[in-house]
Design a protein around this motif. Structure first.
Motif, PDB file in Angstrom:
ATOM      1  N   ASP A 196       0.866  -1.320   0.032  1.00 31.43           N
ATOM      2  CA  ASP A 196       0.168  -0.098   0.168  1.00 31.43           C
ATOM      3  C   ASP A 196       0.839   1.205   0.030  1.00 31.43           C
ATOM      4  O   ASP A 196       0.525   2.388  -0.423  1.00 31.43           O
ATOM      5  N   LEU A 197       2.100   1.244   0.676  1.00 29.11           N
ATOM      6  CA  LEU A 197       3.117   2.524   0.555  1.00 29.11           C
ATOM      7  C   LEU A 197       3.234   2.746  -0.531  1.00 29.11           C
ATOM      8  O   LEU A 197       3.517   3.708  -1.196  1.00 29.11           O
ATOM      9  N   ILE A 198       3.718   1.757  -1.656  1.00 31.72           N
ATOM     10  CA  ILE A 198       4.154   1.841  -2.711  1.00 31.72           C
ATOM     11  C   ILE A 198       3.038   2.361  -3.700  1.00 31.72           C
ATOM     12  O   ILE A 198       3.313   3.238  -4.574  1.00 31.72           O
ATOM     13  N   CYS A 199       1.881   1.805  -3.580  1.00 28.39           N
ATOM     14  CA  CYS A 199       0.693   2.440  -4.370  1.00 28.39           C
ATOM     15  C   CYS A 199       0.549   3.747  -4.118  1.00 28.39           C
ATOM     16  O   CYS A 199       0.391   4.786  -5.115  1.00 28.39           O
ATOM     17  N   ARG A 200       0.806   4.160  -2.738  1.00 29.42           N
ATOM     18  CA  ARG A 200       0.553   5.837  -2.601  1.00 29.42           C
ATOM     19  C   ARG A 200       1.605   6.550  -2.970  1.00 29.42           C
ATOM     20  O   ARG A 200       1.644   7.548  -3.497  1.00 29.42           O
ATOM     21  N   LYS A 201       2.953   6.161  -2.936  1.00 27.08           N
ATOM     22  CA  LYS A 201       4.011   6.751  -3.513  1.00 27.08           C
ATOM     23  C   LYS A 201       3.833   6.789  -4.964  1.00 27.08           C
ATOM     24  O   LYS A 201       4.243   8.009  -5.511  1.00 27.08           O
ATOM     25  N   LEU A 202       3.364   5.934  -5.722  1.00 32.97           N
ATOM     26  CA  LEU A 202       3.055   6.112  -7.038  1.00 32.97           C
ATOM     27  C   LEU A 202       1.925   7.028  -7.313  1.00 32.97           C
ATOM     28  O   LEU A 202       1.503   7.216  -8.498  1.00 32.97           O
ATOM     29  N   GLY A 203       0.962   7.413  -6.298  1.00 36.23           N
ATOM     30  CA  GLY A 203      -0.226   8.060  -6.461  1.00 36.23           C
ATOM     31  C   GLY A 203      -1.100   7.482  -7.405  1.00 36.23           C
ATOM     32  O   GLY A 203      -1.913   8.223  -8.141  1.00 36.23           O
ATOM     33  N   LEU A 204      -1.495   6.231  -7.215  1.00 38.79           N
ATOM     34  CA  LEU A 204      -2.191   5.434  -8.113  1.00 38.79           C
ATOM     35  C   LEU A 204      -3.721   5.803  -8.041  1.00 38.79           C
ATOM     36  O   LEU A 204      -4.318   6.314  -6.952  1.00 38.79           O
ATOM     37  N   LYS A 205      -4.293   5.813  -9.439  1.00 40.15           N
ATOM     38  CA  LYS A 205      -5.808   6.453  -9.326  1.00 40.15           C
ATOM     39  C   LYS A 205      -6.336   5.185 -10.407  1.00 40.15           C
ATOM     40  O   LYS A 205      -5.843   4.616 -11.220  1.00 40.15           O
ATOM     41  N   VAL A 359      14.014   9.307  -1.600  1.00 35.75           N
ATOM     42  CA  VAL A 359      14.796   8.223  -1.052  1.00 35.75           C
ATOM     43  C   VAL A 359      14.302   7.676   0.345  1.00 35.75           C
ATOM     44  O   VAL A 359      14.784   8.573   1.160  1.00 35.75           O
ATOM     45  N   GLU A 360      13.941   6.382   0.454  1.00 33.64           N
ATOM     46  CA  GLU A 360      13.646   5.946   1.748  1.00 33.64           C
ATOM     47  C   GLU A 360      14.536   4.776   2.189  1.00 33.64           C
ATOM     48  O   GLU A 360      14.102   3.840   1.722  1.00 33.64           O
ATOM     49  N   ALA A 361      15.042   4.889   3.212  1.00 28.97           N
ATOM     50  CA  ALA A 361      15.928   3.642   3.715  1.00 28.97           C
ATOM     51  C   ALA A 361      15.291   2.980   4.685  1.00 28.97           C
ATOM     52  O   ALA A 361      14.700   3.245   5.657  1.00 28.97           O
ATOM     53  N   ILE A 362      14.890   1.491   4.476  1.00 33.60           N
ATOM     54  CA  ILE A 362      14.125   0.742   5.249  1.00 33.60           C
ATOM     55  C   ILE A 362      14.716  -0.570   5.421  1.00 33.60           C
ATOM     56  O   ILE A 362      14.429  -1.704   5.885  1.00 33.60           O
ATOM     57  N   GLY A 429       3.685  16.860 -10.669  1.00 34.71           N
ATOM     58  CA  GLY A 429       2.578  16.715 -10.074  1.00 34.71           C
ATOM     59  C   GLY A 429       2.664  15.956  -8.546  1.00 34.71           C
ATOM     60  O   GLY A 429       1.785  15.301  -8.316  1.00 34.71           O
ATOM     61  N   MET A 430       3.727  16.839  -7.853  1.00 35.60           N
ATOM     62  CA  MET A 430       3.662  16.283  -6.556  1.00 35.60           C
ATOM     63  C   MET A 430       3.524  17.433  -5.631  1.00 35.60           C
ATOM     64  O   MET A 430       3.530  18.339  -5.898  1.00 35.60           O
ATOM     65  N   ARG A 431       2.721  17.194  -4.522  1.00 42.12           N
ATOM     66  CA  ARG A 431       2.230  18.036  -3.446  1.00 42.12           C
ATOM     67  C   ARG A 431       3.525  18.542  -2.798  1.00 42.12           C
ATOM     68  O   ARG A 431       4.481  17.996  -2.668  1.00 42.12           O
ATOM     69  N   LEU A 432       3.503  19.757  -2.239  1.00 41.76           N
ATOM     70  CA  LEU A 432       4.515  20.615  -1.689  1.00 41.76           C
ATOM     71  C   LEU A 432       4.947  19.888  -0.265  1.00 41.76           C
ATOM     72  O   LEU A 432       6.069  19.768   0.310  1.00 41.76           O
ATOM     73  N   ARG A 433       3.736  19.113   0.437  1.00 39.33           N
ATOM     74  CA  ARG A 433       4.185  18.768   1.763  1.00 39.33           C
ATOM     75  C   ARG A 433       4.782  17.426   1.411  1.00 39.33           C
ATOM     76  O   ARG A 433       4.645  16.438   0.794  1.00 39.33           O
ATOM     77  N   ALA A 434       6.178  17.432   2.373  1.00 40.25           N
ATOM     78  CA  ALA A 434       6.723  15.950   2.253  1.00 40.25           C
ATOM     79  C   ALA A 434       6.007  14.898   2.492  1.00 40.25           C
ATOM     80  O   ALA A 434       5.338  14.814   3.449  1.00 40.25           O
ATOM     81  N   ARG A 435       6.355  13.885   1.659  1.00 42.53           N
ATOM     82  CA  ARG A 435       5.589  12.627   2.036  1.00 42.53           C
ATOM     83  C   ARG A 435       4.341  12.476   1.936  1.00 42.53           C
ATOM     84  O   ARG A 435       3.761  11.535   2.912  1.00 42.53           O
TER      85      ARG A 435
END
Length: 439
Positions: A196-205, A359-362, A429-435
């Motif tokens: 789900d995190l990946i889907c949200r990062k991709l901004g899927l619609k 870039v997110e390190a996990i 197409g990215m919002r200004l707010r981080a993450r």
């Protein structure tokens, strides 16, 4: 007198120039070493021949896979104690010279030790490598045929086996722990949260078109189609994975929205896509092909489209030309796989035209994931052996446990890189707010 373990301990310490941190238990039931430490069990003389004729990591790996060496005690503790002697080298150390046969142990200062080891080992001939060892095609790395063979070696070992190890999610990449209210309670929850995190990062619609490169058993495309309403294409080089994924998709009633192909990313010609996910696949691409990989994915995206590249990384070396793949991993786990520092990955994506936005390190998440997979394998050991082979089950147990320690020690990491094919207008197409991953 049963004294093989005592003699081996003395000889090993003479060769290594350091005390052995583990106990040795030999085939004659003798034992030697620090009290209370895990024991390295040499079940027969053949174990010693593996080590003599292929000194270092590969000899140990062959003996382990063959069942000639085992650990009595906590496997993680034993690997942690042995790591400095066997695997870990200073970051700027050059690739060690792999001398053939006994020459590696026949330097003048230890010739007597080598002669004694040979007498202990019995027959002066090298044992045959275990059947589970990969024998890659000759010729250039990362051709279409060679990559397909390498993928088949790792993934076509039986879907039932992977179900035991991975659990119901059938996701073979780092889970995402501690997210949501109260955090992920199980491996299944953590894998769902990662998807789900990946889907949200991709901004899927709803209605968008997603490409999942290296789709495995179809978990990402299933989640994206079911939860976000996208149309998805998943590609894999594994016939077994593709068959399994297609059945899951049909059972979920999503066959009209999700397509699974046995196809290489270099063979896709039905672009464009709104988004691309590449989760745990880029490690197979290789240094020589990475620029081609990045450019190919860039070309497959619409302007404004997003790429989520989820990839294991290694620590950088002072001399990058000295990098080499661990022999155990190359022969038994991921033939031809290569790791790169995250900085190089980001640089090559940028050179292909992408704008890297996050870039997110996990790293710690992967250590937790691997420990869960090891626990699953150990809990179903008899079934795992029956479904594959004793050697294959031993490969997976060793590589997953050792990898967990490598992530915990920061020898390797894993990163999610979000990149955009930013159009000429500059509007990503990215919002200004981080993450905030919504479009």
């Amino acid at each position: 007198m049963a004294d093989a373990a005592v003699r081996l301990t003395k000889l090993a310490e003479k060769v290594l120039g350091a005390p052995l941190p583990v106990r040795i238990r030999a085939w004659d039931r003798s034992e030697s070493g620090p009290p209370g430490a895990p024991a390295l069990v040499l079940r027969n003389r053949r174990a010693l021949r593996h080590l003599l004729f292929k000194p270092g990591e590969l000899g140990l790996a062959r003996a382990w896979v063959a069942g000639d060496i085992d650990v009595d005690g906590d496997l993680y503790e034993a690997l942690d104690l042995l790591a400095e002697l066997v695997w870990e080298r200073p970051a700027n150390a050059p690739k060690p010279r792999r001398a053939a046969g006994l020459r590696a142990l026949a330097r003048p200062e230890i010739r007597a030790a080598a002669r004694e080891l040979l007498s202990l080992a019995g027959a002066p001939v090298p044992p045959a490598p275990p059947a589970e060892e990969a024998r890659p095609r000759r010729g250039p790395l990362h051709t279409l045929l060679r990559d397909k063979a390498a993928i088949s070696h790792h993934y076509d070992v039986g879907n039932d086996f992977y179900e035991l190890v991975l659990g119901p999610s059938m996701v073979y990449s780092c889970a995402y722990w501690g997210t949501g209210e109260g955090g992920a309670a199980s491996l299944e929850d953590a894998q769902r949260d990662k998807l789900d995190l990946i889907c949200r990062k991709l901004g899927l619609k709803e209605g968008q078109r997603l490409l999942d490169v290296g789709c495995g058993w179809g978990s990402m495309v299933l989640h994206a189609a079911r939860e976000y309403g996208v149309r998805a294409v998943g590609i894999t080089l594994s016939e077994e994975q593709a068959g399994y994924a297609r059945k899951r998709i049909a059972d979920a009633g999503l066959a009209d929205r999700v397509e699974i192909r046995v196809q290489d990313y270099r063979e896709i010609h039905d672009e464009p896509f709104d988004a691309i996910s590449s989760i745990g696949m880029a490690e197979h691409v290789g240094r020589a092909r990475y620029a081609e990989y990045a450019s190919a994915l860039y070309a497959l995206l619409k302007p404004g489209g997003r790429l989520l590249n989820h990839q294991i990384a290694r620590r950088p070396l002072a001399d990058e030309e000295a990098y080499h793949v661990d022999e155990f991993i190359d022969r038994y786990v991921f033939p031809d796989g290569e790791l790169a520092p995250v900085g190089r990955t980001v640089g090559q994506l940028e050179e292909a035209g992408f704008e890297v936005r996050d870039v997110e390190a996990i790293r710690e998440h992967y250590a937790l994931t691997l420990r869960q997979w090891v626990a699953n394998l150990e809990a179903h050991w008899a079934a795992a052996v029956r479904l594959t082979s004793p050697g294959r089950a031993r490969v997976w147990r060793l590589y997953m446990a050792a990898s967990a320690l490598s992530f915990e020690r920061n020898r390797i990491g894993v990163n999610q890189v979000l990149a955009v094919r930013t159009p000429d207008s500059g509007a990503a197409g990215m919002r200004l707010r981080a993450r905030d991953w919504r479009g």
